[in-house]
Each structure stands twice: as C-alpha cells, then as structure tokens.
Motif scaffolding. Structure first.
Motif, PDB file in Angstrom:
ATOM      1  N   TYR A 171     -19.899  18.575 -13.171  1.00  0.00           N
ATOM      2  CA  TYR A 171     -18.869  18.888 -12.620  1.00  0.00           C
ATOM      3  C   TYR A 171     -18.517  20.968 -13.722  1.00  0.00           C
TER       4      TYR A 171
ATOM      5  N   HIS B 220     -13.508  20.219 -13.251  1.00  0.00           N
ATOM      6  CA  HIS B 220     -13.080  20.081 -11.516  1.00  0.00           C
ATOM      7  C   HIS B 220     -14.866  19.997 -10.668  1.00  0.00           C
TER       8      HIS B 220
ATOM      9  N   SER C 288     -10.562  15.560  -5.664  1.00  0.00           N
ATOM     10  CA  SER C 288     -11.830  15.346  -4.655  1.00  0.00           C
ATOM     11  C   SER C 288     -12.453  13.617  -5.018  1.00  0.00           C
ATOM     12  N   ALA C 289     -12.295  12.758  -5.864  1.00  0.00           N
ATOM     13  CA  ALA C 289     -11.864  11.551  -4.677  1.00  0.00           C
ATOM     14  C   ALA C 289     -11.509  10.831  -4.199  1.00  0.00           C
TER      15      ALA C 289
ATOM     16  N   PRO D  14     -10.303  16.137 -10.446  1.00  0.00           N
ATOM     17  CA  PRO D  14     -11.257  14.938  -9.963  1.00  0.00           C
ATOM     18  C   PRO D  14     -10.814  13.937  -9.141  1.00  0.00           C
TER      19      PRO D  14
ATOM     20  N   ARG E 147     -16.644  11.329 -10.597  1.00  0.00           N
ATOM     21  CA  ARG E 147     -15.218  11.486 -10.152  1.00  0.00           C
ATOM     22  C   ARG E 147     -14.263  10.692 -10.907  1.00  0.00           C
TER      23      ARG E 147
END
Length: 384
Positions: free
Chosen positions: A299, A96, A108-109, A105, A86
C-alpha cells in the motif's frame, strides 16, 4: 550471453541431473514458494499478526513479480492476498492501494471480493461478506469521526453498487445521526467480517491444497526431533561409542540452508499526493464496474491531515513505514463511551475483543484495563 542458456540442461550441483532444464525446475520451485507464502499469509491474517503479515506480503509480491506467467490458480491466490491485505488495513483511512487515493482500503476490497464471486462456491457466504463489507466501509469512517467521508462512501455505495435497499436505508439513518453504537452495526460488525473471511479461507484451502512445501518441511523437522529424542535417551555408557562411530553408524544430518538476507527493496511510492476531502473536487466517483480492481499487494500512505483520519501506527515495524509513533492524548468522552459499550457487549476483562470493536487510537488492552479501573474508582461505572 545466450538468451536460451537458462533453458539448456546444466549441472548445478552433484545432486542435479544435467537432463533437467533450469527454467522447468524454477517454475515448479516458484509455485511451491508461492503456495507456502500464501498459507503463511492466511495464518498471520487469522492471528491478526500485522508485523509478520506485512513481511510475508512483501516477500510474496517479490516472488510473484518474478514469475512471467501465472496459472489460473495462482492468479486466484494473488486476488485473495490482495483482499486480505485490504481487510487487514481496513481501519486505516490514510493508506490506499489504488491510483485513486479516494478509495479507502475497504472500498478497494469490495472490488476485489466482487472479482472472486466465481471462486466462492457458497452464494450465501458471498452475499453475506459483501453486505459486511458495504456496512464496514461506512462504519469505519464513522468510527474515525469522519462523518463527511462516511456520507461520501454511502453515496458511492448507493449510486454505483447493487447494495440491498434495506442496508442503504439503515446506513443513511445511522450516518445522519452519527450513531456509531446503533444495534444494526453490531449485526454487521468488524469481528463478524473477519469470522466470515476465515470461513472462506478454510474452504478455499480445502479445495485448493497449498501445503506441499509445508508438509515436506514438517517431515524434516519431525525427523530432526526424533533424532534429538533418541540421542537424549541413550545411556551415558554409550556416549563415547556413539561419538566415535557417529560418522559411520548414523546418517548425515540434514544441513540447514543458509538464509540469504536480501537488501530491502523500496516498496512504497515516494510521490506526494495532495490530500482529498469529500466535496473538494468535482471528479466523478469511481465506478467499480468500469475500473479494474487493482491487485496491488503493498500500500501507499496518503499525507492526509490528522483531523480527518487516525494516524495510529499500522505496524509494529515503524522503521519500514518511516513514521514516528503518535503519543496518546487524554481519554475523551467518546472513548469512554466506547469502552463502556465494549465492556457491556463482551464483559469486563475481554480487552482484546473490545479493541477490535472500536478504534481506541492505538491504545493497548492494558491501557483499557487501567482506564476502566479509573472509571470504577470515580464511580462513573460499576463492576459487571
């Protein structure tokens, strides 16, 4: 076929013992391969080698998917790989990793990093990386010129995460003015995020060695190099004798294993996702505490319009992503300002560092150098 046939002692080659069960051997072998791919991934992350990173993460995901039960340490490594993936693609808003395509990203990280809190022994390092991720979630959107997404991301941080108040106040001011060159951002810059992730990786590898297969392969290479060196030092008078007695006087050379090239597996989803823009839907912003952080390693690219995000090629291997390379447009005033700010911060000639500090829409260090020469000739800048 007998379902327990893989668990029975079998002789594969004349070097294997029939008392050893194949499944038991496969478990250990898979563990070593996961460890080797893990340290390889860490290496490519530090080198910022996107092409090799993507190839390694695809192979690692295939190996992990083939393991039925991961041990606790292997699960940690999977989480770390998900975090690195990510961050490696953190500046690209068109991709994504989660079912909710609104999560960038880096957003999400944030969830992945939170799940690694018990793994990070240094509380100060954990909090510092958290703050860097919070700031970069917003800063990347501003760098792309997407102020509305930056505002939406900031709202997500304020409402759903325990972000320090001083950070949210500063970020609110920066977003309101669309000030991508605010001094505050230099303290939480992209290079600093990478530096702190590198520190985390070094400490984790010290506490969880993953180099058994690497060391074994290193010994084989060392022995091979020693033999080549010894062969090169032998005199011409001994060559005929050595050739004649090679099969009896010297041990057999280690044969290289044939590399099996497997057909490419379709890793990216082909489903069409409708583009989303902040304010176009009344769905609630996802809450990281209620939504389990996805550890997906590969991804999916969203078909967002080029006016909202940058469509710069993510990898040199464009055939894998099935995208055409975008041609570079004219140098805008904003790009010139970013180039001037980069030279002021890092110095003339540090083009690779300047590239990390801002998105130059896929331009290379050579193109930055050429543009700087043009600016100097036109008298718009002077030598530093």
């Amino acid at each position: 076929m007998d379902p327990d046939s893989d668990n029975k002692p079998v002789t594969i080659t004349n070097t294997t013992k029939p008392t050893v069960r194949f499944n038991d051997v496969a478990v250990i072998a898979n563990r070593w391969m996961i460890d080797f791919k893990f340290i390889s991934l860490c290496r490519f992350f530090k080198q910022e080698n996107v092409k090799e990173f993507n190839k390694t993460i695809s192979t690692l995901e295939a190996i992990i998917d083939g393991v039925q039960h991961l041990k606790a340490e292997q699960k940690k490594k999977r989480q770390i790989c998900a975090l690195l993936t990510r961050i490696m693609h953190g500046k690209h808003l068109a991709i994504h990793f989660d079912r909710d395509e609104r999560l960038t990203p880096l957003m999400s990280a944030v969830g992945i990093w939170a799940s690694l809190k018990e793994t990070v022994a240094d509380d100060a390092l954990f909090q510092h990386v958290s703050n860097l991720l919070y700031v970069q979630c917003v800063a990347v959107c501003l760098d792309k010129g997407n102020v509305s997404m930056a505002s939406s991301t900031l709202k997500w941080l304020e409402e759903d995460l325990e972000v320090p108040q001083n950070l949210t106040i500063k970020l609110s001011l920066i977003v309101s003015k669309s000030d991508t060159y605010h001094p505050f951002l230099s303290n939480f810059s992209w290079p600093r995020l990478l530096e702190n992730i590198h520190v985390f990786l070094e400490r984790f590898l010290e506490e969880h060695p993953s180099d058994f297969l690497f060391q074994a392969a290193t010994k084989v290479v060392s022995v091979s190099l020693e033999r080549e060196a010894q062969t090169g030092e032998e005199s011409e008078d001994q060559e005929e004798t050595d050739i004649a007695g090679d099969t009896t006087e010297h041990p057999n050379k280690i044969e290289e294993s044939a590399v099996l090239i497997r057909p490419k597996k379709k890793l990216l989803s082909s489903r069409i996702i409708e583009p989303w823009t902040p304010g176009s839907t009344k769905r609630s912003v996802p809450h990281p505490r209620t939504i389990r952080a996805s550890t997906r390693l590969t991804y999916i690219e969203s078909p967002l319009s080029e006016t909202s995000v940058d469509r710069t090629a993510i990898s040199e291997n464009t055939s894998v992503l099935n995208r055409t390379r975008r041609t570079h447009g004219r140098w805008s005033w904003c790009l010139d300002q970013a180039l001037k700010a980069g030279v002021k911060q890092y110095g003339e000639g540090k083009w690779s560092k300047i590239l990390l500090g801002h998105d130059f829409q896929g331009r290379t260090g050579v193109q930055l150098k050429d543009r700087w020469r043009i600016l100097k000739k036109s008298g718009r800048v002077y030598s530093t």
